[in-house]
Scaffold this motif. Structure first.
Motif, PDB file in Angstrom:
ATOM      1  N   UNK A  61      58.457  71.896  29.381  1.00 46.15           N
ATOM      2  CA  UNK A  61      59.909  72.244  29.800  1.00 46.15           C
ATOM      3  C   UNK A  61      60.491  71.262  30.847  1.00 46.15           C
ATOM      4  N   UNK A  62      61.223  71.453  30.398  1.00 42.73           N
ATOM      5  CA  UNK A  62      61.831  70.271  31.817  1.00 42.73           C
ATOM      6  C   UNK A  62      63.248  70.985  32.172  1.00 42.73           C
ATOM      7  N   UNK A  63      63.334  70.576  32.951  1.00 43.98           N
ATOM      8  CA  UNK A  63      64.896  71.091  34.318  1.00 43.98           C
ATOM      9  C   UNK A  63      66.092  70.936  33.111  1.00 43.98           C
ATOM     10  N   UNK A  64      66.091  70.434  32.299  1.00 51.41           N
ATOM     11  CA  UNK A  64      67.403  69.884  31.294  1.00 51.41           C
ATOM     12  C   UNK A  64      67.023  70.629  29.929  1.00 51.41           C
ATOM     13  N   UNK A  65      66.053  69.923  29.684  1.00 50.33           N
ATOM     14  CA  UNK A  65      65.864  70.779  27.846  1.00 50.33           C
ATOM     15  C   UNK A  65      63.885  71.523  27.695  1.00 50.33           C
ATOM     16  N   UNK A  66      63.751  72.213  27.250  1.00 51.74           N
ATOM     17  CA  UNK A  66      62.867  72.538  26.145  1.00 51.74           C
ATOM     18  C   UNK A  66      62.186  72.133  24.646  1.00 51.74           C
ATOM     19  N   UNK A  67      61.355  72.136  24.424  1.00 50.47           N
ATOM     20  CA  UNK A  67      60.865  71.231  23.843  1.00 50.47           C
ATOM     21  C   UNK A  67      59.841  71.858  23.096  1.00 50.47           C
ATOM     22  N   UNK A  68      59.461  72.592  22.072  1.00 51.60           N
ATOM     23  CA  UNK A  68      58.457  73.362  20.746  1.00 51.60           C
ATOM     24  C   UNK A  68      58.338  71.890  20.105  1.00 51.60           C
ATOM     25  N   UNK A  69      56.387  72.048  19.611  1.00 46.43           N
ATOM     26  CA  UNK A  69      56.727  71.050  18.536  1.00 46.43           C
ATOM     27  C   UNK A  69      54.796  71.928  18.049  1.00 46.43           C
ATOM     28  N   UNK A  70      54.854  71.901  16.841  1.00 43.93           N
ATOM     29  CA  UNK A  70      53.306  72.052  15.800  1.00 43.93           C
ATOM     30  C   UNK A  70      53.620  70.848  15.589  1.00 43.93           C
ATOM     31  N   UNK A  71      52.038  70.272  16.290  1.00 39.76           N
ATOM     32  CA  UNK A  71      50.512  69.437  15.752  1.00 39.76           C
ATOM     33  C   UNK A  71      49.558  69.599  15.366  1.00 39.76           C
ATOM     34  N   UNK A  72      49.435  68.892  14.732  1.00 40.61           N
ATOM     35  CA  UNK A  72      48.313  68.507  13.427  1.00 40.61           C
ATOM     36  C   UNK A  72      47.224  67.794  14.477  1.00 40.61           C
ATOM     37  N   UNK A  73      46.502  68.007  14.441  1.00 40.23           N
ATOM     38  CA  UNK A  73      44.631  67.398  14.957  1.00 40.23           C
ATOM     39  C   UNK A  73      45.464  65.629  15.716  1.00 40.23           C
ATOM     40  N   UNK A  74      45.783  65.165  14.390  1.00 39.64           N
ATOM     41  CA  UNK A  74      46.248  63.659  14.770  1.00 39.64           C
ATOM     42  C   UNK A  74      47.744  62.847  16.029  1.00 39.64           C
ATOM     43  N   UNK A  75      48.249  64.868  16.265  1.00 37.92           N
ATOM     44  CA  UNK A  75      49.306  64.513  17.322  1.00 37.92           C
ATOM     45  C   UNK A  75      50.824  64.393  16.295  1.00 37.92           C
ATOM     46  N   UNK A  76      50.095  64.296  14.988  1.00 38.93           N
ATOM     47  CA  UNK A  76      51.591  64.684  14.414  1.00 38.93           C
ATOM     48  C   UNK A  76      51.998  64.973  15.201  1.00 38.93           C
ATOM     49  N   UNK A  77      53.618  65.346  15.144  1.00 36.55           N
ATOM     50  CA  UNK A  77      54.750  66.110  14.712  1.00 36.55           C
ATOM     51  C   UNK A  77      55.411  66.741  13.387  1.00 36.55           C
ATOM     52  N   UNK A  78      54.622  68.072  13.450  1.00 36.99           N
ATOM     53  CA  UNK A  78      55.276  68.592  12.134  1.00 36.99           C
ATOM     54  C   UNK A  78      56.332  69.512  12.262  1.00 36.99           C
ATOM     55  N   UNK A  79      56.842  69.966  13.267  1.00 40.37           N
ATOM     56  CA  UNK A  79      57.433  71.068  13.337  1.00 40.37           C
ATOM     57  C   UNK A  79      58.324  70.531  14.566  1.00 40.37           C
ATOM     58  N   UNK A  80      59.746  70.387  14.809  1.00 34.85           N
ATOM     59  CA  UNK A  80      59.996  69.970  16.402  1.00 34.85           C
ATOM     60  C   UNK A  80      61.310  70.687  16.265  1.00 34.85           C
TER      61      UNK A  80
END
Length: 294
Positions: free
Chosen positions: A9-28
């Motif tokens: 959560x930033x002043x310019x953008x909000x970003x959400x991501x689904x992550x696995x246990x290795x930190x891989x971004x599955x959905x973003x």
């Protein structure tokens, strides 16, 4: 497989991501924050983004990284300058009640520090200090995979470290604080004072093209950053410093001279052991690290 959700959560953008246990971004997914609309509408947008990446997946919890000041223990946001109207907003409780999942909140520098310590340039190190230099200057200390918060949650806030006594004044920082002298904002302002407009990026381009005034500005910023890293070395002696943020992107213009400058400020026995490496996760550090504070 353990899944988790990270939110940046930033002043310019909000970003959400689904992550696995290795930190891989599955959905973003991401959207503009529109900070002027206030906390109620922004939190609704944050919840919507989390719902979109979560879908029907079972997740361990939700971690949120956002600007400070904040109370990480209570999950409460305390009037950050770039989120007007967020005065003691219990963000963790609100999101937790909606999803019926564990939710943790920490400042953006700390969550990026977690990402780099666990999965990035500091992986495998016992102690990692993450320094980010962009619009402002922030930092976070991670020991054995956990953020060191300090008594009141302000550990690692290097941006307010005084490097020039009675230096440039600032409404919310110490006069002569590192952020007032070495941030991207500071470099851009110094450039404008020399007739170089376009912010820090333009100052770096001008220096590369041979503009001596621009190079002098960059040299000064590197000097102040070296002082801060030396001070941190003597105070906490981390195994590695990981540096990120837009100002730190250039190995040749920043990192190489920074390493040499630091050697001039530390004990002789530390000259060859201070390790300064660039961030590996870059702009993904915030959203990945948020997921791993949960």
């Amino acid at each position: 497989m353990t899944l988790r959700i990270g939110v940046d959560l930033g002043g310019t953008n909000i970003r959400a991501a689904l992550l696995d246990e290795k930190g891989t971004i599955l959905r973003d997914v991401r959207e503009k924050t529109e900070a002027h609309v206030g906390p109620v509408r922004i939190i609704a947008k944050l919840i919507s983004l989390v719902e979109r990446v979560k879908g029907e997946e079972q997740v361990k919890g939700i971690g949120i990284g956002c600007p400070g000041p904040l109370d990480a223990k209570m999950g409460t946001i305390l009037s950050p300058p770039n989120l007007p109207g967020w005065d003691r907003i219990s963000l963790a409780s609100i999101v937790e009640e909606h999803f019926q999942l564990p939710v943790k909140v920490d400042n953006d520098a700390n969550v990026a520090a977690v990402a780099e310590a666990l999965l990035g340039a500091g992986a495998g190190c016992e102690s990692v200090y993450y320094l980010t230099v962009s619009t402002g200057v922030g930092g976070g200390l991670v020991i054995n995979g956990k953020v060191f918060q300090g008594a009141d949650g302000y550990a690692g806030e290097v941006g307010n470290m005084i490097v020039v006594p009675n230096g440039i004044s600032h409404p919310s920082l110490n006069a002569g604080a590192l952020e007032t002298l070495a941030s991207g904002t500071a470099i851009g302002l110094a450039g404008a004072g020399k007739g170089i407009y376009g912010g820090a990026e333009e100052v770096f381009l001008e220096a590369k093209a041979g503009n001596q005034a621009a190079q002098t500005i960059i040299d000064a910023a590197i000097e102040y950053l070296a002082m801060a890293i030396a001070n941190l070395t003597h105070a906490i002696n981390p195994e590695v410093f990981v540096v990120g943020g837009g100002v730190m992107n250039s190995e040749e213009q920043v990192l190489l001279p920074l390493r040499e400058k630091v050697k001039g400020y530390v004990y002789p026995g530390l000259k060859e052991s201070v390790t300064i490496v660039p961030s590996q996760l870059g702009s993904n550090a915030g959203v990945i690290g948020a997921g791993f504070i949960i």
